[in-house]
Scaffold this motif. Structure first.
Motif, PDB file in Angstrom:
ATOM      1  N   LEU A 104      86.459  21.182  -8.766  1.00  0.00           N
ATOM      2  CA  LEU A 104      87.316  22.152  -7.608  1.00  0.00           C
ATOM      3  C   LEU A 104      85.557  22.219  -7.012  1.00  0.00           C
ATOM      4  N   TYR A 105      85.138  21.260  -6.882  1.00  0.00           N
ATOM      5  CA  TYR A 105      83.603  21.255  -5.990  1.00  0.00           C
ATOM      6  C   TYR A 105      83.304  21.610  -4.905  1.00  0.00           C
ATOM      7  N   HIS A 106      84.521  22.044  -4.601  1.00  0.00           N
ATOM      8  CA  HIS A 106      84.071  22.463  -3.115  1.00  0.00           C
ATOM      9  C   HIS A 106      85.163  24.239  -3.062  1.00  0.00           C
ATOM     10  N   TYR A 107      85.030  24.404  -4.256  1.00  0.00           N
ATOM     11  CA  TYR A 107      85.688  25.882  -4.265  1.00  0.00           C
ATOM     12  C   TYR A 107      84.530  26.644  -4.224  1.00  0.00           C
ATOM     13  N   PRO A 108      83.848  27.702  -3.741  1.00  0.00           N
ATOM     14  CA  PRO A 108      83.052  28.775  -3.175  1.00  0.00           C
ATOM     15  C   PRO A 108      83.019  29.833  -5.020  1.00  0.00           C
ATOM     16  N   ASP A 109      84.323  29.795  -4.871  1.00  0.00           N
ATOM     17  CA  ASP A 109      84.519  31.342  -6.294  1.00  0.00           C
ATOM     18  C   ASP A 109      83.897  30.518  -7.203  1.00  0.00           C
ATOM     19  N   ILE A 110      84.162  29.280  -7.800  1.00  0.00           N
ATOM     20  CA  ILE A 110      83.495  28.383  -9.222  1.00  0.00           C
ATOM     21  C   ILE A 110      82.433  28.761  -9.316  1.00  0.00           C
ATOM     22  N   TRP A 111      81.318  27.976  -7.783  1.00  0.00           N
ATOM     23  CA  TRP A 111      79.703  28.095  -7.739  1.00  0.00           C
ATOM     24  C   TRP A 111      79.482  29.272  -7.903  1.00  0.00           C
ATOM     25  N   TYR A 112      79.918  29.977  -7.325  1.00  0.00           N
ATOM     26  CA  TYR A 112      79.625  32.322  -7.373  1.00  0.00           C
ATOM     27  C   TYR A 112      79.502  32.426  -8.973  1.00  0.00           C
ATOM     28  N   ASP A 113      81.328  31.844  -9.787  1.00  0.00           N
ATOM     29  CA  ASP A 113      80.855  33.026 -11.017  1.00  0.00           C
ATOM     30  C   ASP A 113      80.273  32.139 -12.090  1.00  0.00           C
ATOM     31  N   TYR A 114      79.866  30.724 -11.758  1.00  0.00           N
ATOM     32  CA  TYR A 114      78.860  30.175 -12.758  1.00  0.00           C
ATOM     33  C   TYR A 114      77.298  30.602 -12.157  1.00  0.00           C
ATOM     34  N   MET A 161      76.691  33.388 -11.541  1.00  0.00           N
ATOM     35  CA  MET A 161      76.313  35.154 -12.569  1.00  0.00           C
ATOM     36  C   MET A 161      76.861  34.982 -13.670  1.00  0.00           C
ATOM     37  N   TRP A 162      77.361  33.879 -14.076  1.00  0.00           N
ATOM     38  CA  TRP A 162      77.150  33.851 -15.729  1.00  0.00           C
ATOM     39  C   TRP A 162      76.095  33.867 -16.091  1.00  0.00           C
ATOM     40  N   HIS A 163      75.590  32.672 -15.236  1.00  0.00           N
ATOM     41  CA  HIS A 163      73.687  32.485 -16.018  1.00  0.00           C
ATOM     42  C   HIS A 163      72.829  33.234 -15.960  1.00  0.00           C
ATOM     43  N   ALA A 164      73.154  34.531 -14.625  1.00  0.00           N
ATOM     44  CA  ALA A 164      72.824  35.522 -14.215  1.00  0.00           C
ATOM     45  C   ALA A 164      73.157  37.002 -14.939  1.00  0.00           C
ATOM     46  N   ARG A 165      74.332  37.081 -15.723  1.00  0.00           N
ATOM     47  CA  ARG A 165      74.818  38.404 -16.707  1.00  0.00           C
ATOM     48  C   ARG A 165      73.754  37.736 -17.610  1.00  0.00           C
ATOM     49  N   ASN A 166      74.270  36.236 -18.528  1.00  0.00           N
ATOM     50  CA  ASN A 166      72.685  35.494 -19.264  1.00  0.00           C
ATOM     51  C   ASN A 166      71.261  35.412 -19.759  1.00  0.00           C
ATOM     52  N   GLY A 167      70.682  35.877 -18.505  1.00  0.00           N
ATOM     53  CA  GLY A 167      69.787  36.246 -18.177  1.00  0.00           C
ATOM     54  C   GLY A 167      68.507  34.814 -18.240  1.00  0.00           C
ATOM     55  N   SER A 168      69.859  33.871 -16.960  1.00  0.00           N
ATOM     56  CA  SER A 168      69.203  32.801 -17.026  1.00  0.00           C
ATOM     57  C   SER A 168      69.235  32.807 -15.887  1.00  0.00           C
ATOM     58  N   ILE A 169      68.138  33.375 -15.434  1.00  0.00           N
ATOM     59  CA  ILE A 169      67.720  33.123 -13.891  1.00  0.00           C
ATOM     60  C   ILE A 169      67.785  32.452 -13.095  1.00  0.00           C
ATOM     61  N   ASP A 170      66.815  31.507 -13.832  1.00  0.00           N
ATOM     62  CA  ASP A 170      66.703  30.013 -12.433  1.00  0.00           C
ATOM     63  C   ASP A 170      67.222  29.310 -13.012  1.00  0.00           C
ATOM     64  N   ALA A 171      68.003  29.300 -14.512  1.00  0.00           N
ATOM     65  CA  ALA A 171      69.388  28.324 -14.037  1.00  0.00           C
ATOM     66  C   ALA A 171      70.625  29.068 -13.020  1.00  0.00           C
ATOM     67  N   ALA A 172      70.511  29.712 -12.611  1.00  0.00           N
ATOM     68  CA  ALA A 172      71.174  30.554 -12.288  1.00  0.00           C
ATOM     69  C   ALA A 172      70.883  30.263 -10.377  1.00  0.00           C
ATOM     70  N   ILE A 173      69.474  30.235  -9.848  1.00  0.00           N
ATOM     71  CA  ILE A 173      69.262  29.517  -8.687  1.00  0.00           C
ATOM     72  C   ILE A 173      69.316  27.936  -8.937  1.00  0.00           C
ATOM     73  N   LYS A 174      69.431  27.318  -9.598  1.00  0.00           N
ATOM     74  CA  LYS A 174      69.486  25.740  -9.262  1.00  0.00           C
ATOM     75  C   LYS A 174      70.953  25.780  -9.728  1.00  0.00           C
ATOM     76  N   VAL A 175      71.984  26.673 -10.162  1.00  0.00           N
ATOM     77  CA  VAL A 175      73.511  26.288  -9.541  1.00  0.00           C
ATOM     78  C   VAL A 175      73.121  26.965  -8.080  1.00  0.00           C
ATOM     79  N   PHE A 176      73.014  27.722  -7.965  1.00  0.00           N
ATOM     80  CA  PHE A 176      73.453  27.839  -6.397  1.00  0.00           C
ATOM     81  C   PHE A 176      73.081  27.101  -5.309  1.00  0.00           C
ATOM     82  N   GLN A 177      71.519  26.320  -5.473  1.00  0.00           N
ATOM     83  CA  GLN A 177      71.213  25.044  -4.704  1.00  0.00           C
ATOM     84  C   GLN A 177      72.100  24.233  -5.022  1.00  0.00           C
TER      85      GLN A 177
END
Length: 744
Positions: free
Chosen positions: A253-263, A265-281
């Protein structure tokens, strides 16, 4: 002319061009991949690179590419490819290929090579050890490690829900018993509950995993998964499994934006903001045109205080500013207002309104921001006035400006705005503005102003439709509109439906009548034709081929009253088909043989016969569709009541509440005897069914309902044949369309 010759190279170029035209075509990708397997690595490498550019998470293409490099002992190229794909493709076959490569490279290095192989095993299990298919990989270390290391590998494997978890548990029991039975008893009892939990989770996961196509390519969306901790394992292990699931999900599901966003937000909820930034990139690299992900990325950066990083994201959305959408301008103005203040937002608005893509939405957004956030109605009013010079002909802007003035309770300027706008808007674009003007007068005006605006609205809008004169007439709908408030109405919902239906019927019937007058000119004088637009200059073209009307016969049921009598041996007086069925398509059946007519009657439901009998006589080859619809809405069609006798059916016609054709003649329904006569002509197969059902004494109404609809129809037909000697008939189900006999 130059001749073109075909060769393999040009064919390959054509294939590549086709693939680029539709780069996400899965069939084309499979063809290219199969061709690459039979080519030398020097020719296959560009094809694989092209495929992996489009499908960067296609593990099977990476594996084919690597195996082609390994087959020619190109170890350095294989290492480079592994570094590109392993951390993006969490699929067991690809990682097993990696282990084979490490073993091959280190097989001649002795102890040092064994240590490198062990590190490779640990590296693999750290990333894909939670995979449901990683069972064999969990115990591959047994070849180079013994005792404590093997026990540790087993204990890790038996608590992971994989395809081989049951076999791993048996192997673990055998291993512990082979080492020490006394020690095995305690260890097995300790890990038994953990194994049982893993086995239960595996069985639940298997229901979903079996439905997955692991060779599916990652294409853009053309049209769930659960996240939980059913094994109640520790948070670190649970997070590893969730992370692995997301990574494996993104392979397909490489082209599904909702999966990327959910991923993220999961990092952000767990306090891994840097990991969330990398996933956004990574997400923006996969979906560079997704504005949704850019807004979410900027929101995350702004929420953690990285204002400059967020501003860069907005600037990337704006680009050069020429092709920026109005929404980007609006969101950037709001961002500047939040982060840099009022002056920065105002300065950018002055630049944005010069953009060729700037719409009225930008003016409305900035004006409402000044009014709601800055509490400055004067600036907001000035912005609306400036926009009015540019968007006077846009109804949406007029309505927004009117809403703003309503908040100021400035009824004087609201009336002036409506008058200015309606004087310049064309009638077909002023519908909503007139509607809002009428609503405004209902709130701010008196009865006389309300009625005046309503009449002006009708006069203006009557020029936009074909029913101009009808639109000027007052109706009860206008009263309902004036005296309703929010969701409160001065009538019931049934009354509303009735009024809407009557309005539609009146409008459409008037249209049909006017069209028929224009086409035929029936009953129109010269003045009337002139009023309708049929002037002397509107005659037909000089070369028009017309049909031979002398051979045409106008359909009239009254002309052939004695023809087409239904065959009947028991009832000599039966209405004619032409007098009973005004539909021309059924009247044609008069000239057909009796058997064909019987078949038509047998396939016609009684309710349909009753409906057809209520239709008026039509002076022409076919009825008007709207007239038929009006009769459908106003007629009382029988719903299949049982027990109607022949005398009741023959007593008279079903009354028609709307005889639009002006005919006052009655339209009797087919009597019961006519139906009885058709039952006398049953086939030999029907008579065989009679003999099988001779012992049945109950009527169709008294029998329990069979489950099979086909059996219902067959049994009704059979019982209808057995009761054909009785002088009465009854209607069956109006929905099934069959006839049933009555023994009463």
């Amino acid at each position: 002319m130059s001749e073109t010759t075909s060769n393999p190279t040009s064919a390959a170029n054509n294939s590549n061009q086709t693939a680029m035209l539709d780069k996400y075509n899965v069939e084309t990708a499979e063809i290219l991949a199969n061709e690459a397997q039979h080519l030398p690595i020097s020719e296959a490498a560009p094809i694989y690179e092209q495929l992996l550019t489009v499908f960067p998470t296609a593990a099977k293409y990476w594996k084919q590419y690597l195996e082609a490099q390994m087959a020619v002992n190109n170890d350095e190229a294989a290492k480079q490819i592994f570094s590109r794909c392993l951390l993006n493709c969490f699929q067991i076959p690809l990682w097993r290929c990696y282990i084979r490569f490490i073993r091959k490279v280190n097989e001649k290095k002795g102890v040092e090579g064994q240590e490198e192989t062990k590190k490779a095993f640990d590296f693999m299990l750290n990333f894909v050890g939670a995979d449901i298919a990683s069972g064999p990989a969990q115990t591959m270390q047994e070849e180079s490690q013994r005792m404590t290391a093997v026990r540790k590998a087993y204990q890790k494997a038996i608590v992971t829900p994989t395809h081989h978890v049951e076999q791993l548990w048996k192997d673990y029991e055998n291993f512990e018993n082979s080492v020490s039975r006394a020690l095995a008893k305690g260890l097995i009892s300790e890990y038994q509950p953990k194994y049982n939990s893993a086995k239960a989770v595996y069985r639940e996961q298997k229901k979903y995993v079996d439905e997955i196509d692991w060779n599916m390519l990652a294409v853009p969306p053309t049209g769930t998964y659960k996240r939980g901790n059913p094994q109640r394992i520790d948070g670190n292990s649970s997070n590893k499994r969730v992370l692995y699931t997301y990574e494996q999900c993104l392979m397909y599901l490489y082209h599904y934006p909702d999966i990327w966003y959910d991923y993220t937000m999961w990092h952000a909820r767990n306090g891994s903001i840097d990991a969330a930034i990398k996933v956004f990139q990574r997400a923006l690299k996969a979906l560079p045109d997704s504005d949704m992900l850019r807004y979410a990325y900027a929101e995350l950066e702004e929420s953690r205080g990285a204002i400059q990083s967020a501003k860069k994201i907005y600037e990337s959305l704006l680009g050069d500013g020429v092709n920026a959408t109005p929404l980007v301008h609006i969101q950037f103005i709001r961002f500047l207002r939040r982060t840099e203040g009022v002056e920065a937002a105002r300065k950018y608005f002055l630049d944005a309104r010069k953009s060729p893509n700037c719409t009225y939405h930008v003016f409305v957004a900035f004006a409402m921001m000044a009014f709601c956030l800055d509490k400055d109605p004067k600036v907001a009013h000035n912005v609306f006035e400036a926009g009015l010079k540019r968007f006077m002909h846009d109804p949406g802007y007029i309505l927004e400006y009117a809403d703003f003035l309503s908040r100021l309770n400035d009824d004087r300027n609201i009336r002036a705005l409506f008058e200015r706008a309606l004087s310049s808007l064309p009638p077909e674009e002023s519908v909503e503005v007139w509607k809002r003007f009428a609503q405004f007068e209902q709130t701010y005006g008196d009865l006389s102003s309300m009625l005046k605006v309503e009449q002006r609205r009708k006069e203006a809008l009557s020029r936009t439709g074909e029913d101009g004169t009808a639109a000027l007439e007052s109706s009860l709908q206008d009263v309902v509109s004036r005296y309703s408030f929010m969701d409160l109405w001065p009538c019931s919902s049934r009354d509303l439906d009735h009024l809407a239906r009557q309005e539609w019927l009146a409008k459409n019937i008037c249209k049909k009548v006017e069209k028929s007058l224009l086409l035929k000119g029936v009953g129109s004088t010269g003045a009337e034709k002139s009023a309708l637009g049929l002037t002397a200059n509107s005659g037909p073209a000089t070369k028009v081929f017309c049909p031979d009307t002398s051979q045409m016969v106008v359909y009239d049921p009254r002309q052939k009253s004695g023809s087409g009598v239904l065959p009947s041996t028991t009832a000599p007086v039966v209405p004619s088909i032409s007098g009973t069925l005004p539909n021309p398509s059924l009247a044609i059946a008069v000239s057909r043989p009796a058997n064909a007519l019987d078949e038509i009657l047998k396939s016609t439901p009684p309710a349909l016969v009753a409906f057809i009998s209520s239709l008026p006589a039509v002076e022409g080859p076919s009825p008007d569709v709207d007239i038929v619809l009006s009769i459908c809405l106003q007629s009382n069609i029988p719903t299949g009541q049982t027990g109607l006798s022949t005398q009741q059916l023959a007593a008279g016609p079903v009354p028609s509440t709307s005889d639009l054709s002006g005919s006052t003649k009655s339209h009797p329904i087919l009597s019961g005897s006519s139906f009885k006569s058709t039952r006398d002509r049953q086939t030999g197969k029907r008579k065989d069914l009679d003999r099988q059902d001779d012992d049945e004494t109950a009527t169709a109404q008294s029998l329990p309902l069979p489950r099979d609809v086909f059996k219902i129809r067959q049994s009704r037909k059979a019982r209808g044949a057995t009761t054909s000697q009785t002088p009465s008939a009854s209607f069956g189900s109006a929905f099934s369309g069959e006839l049933s006999g009555s023994t009463g």
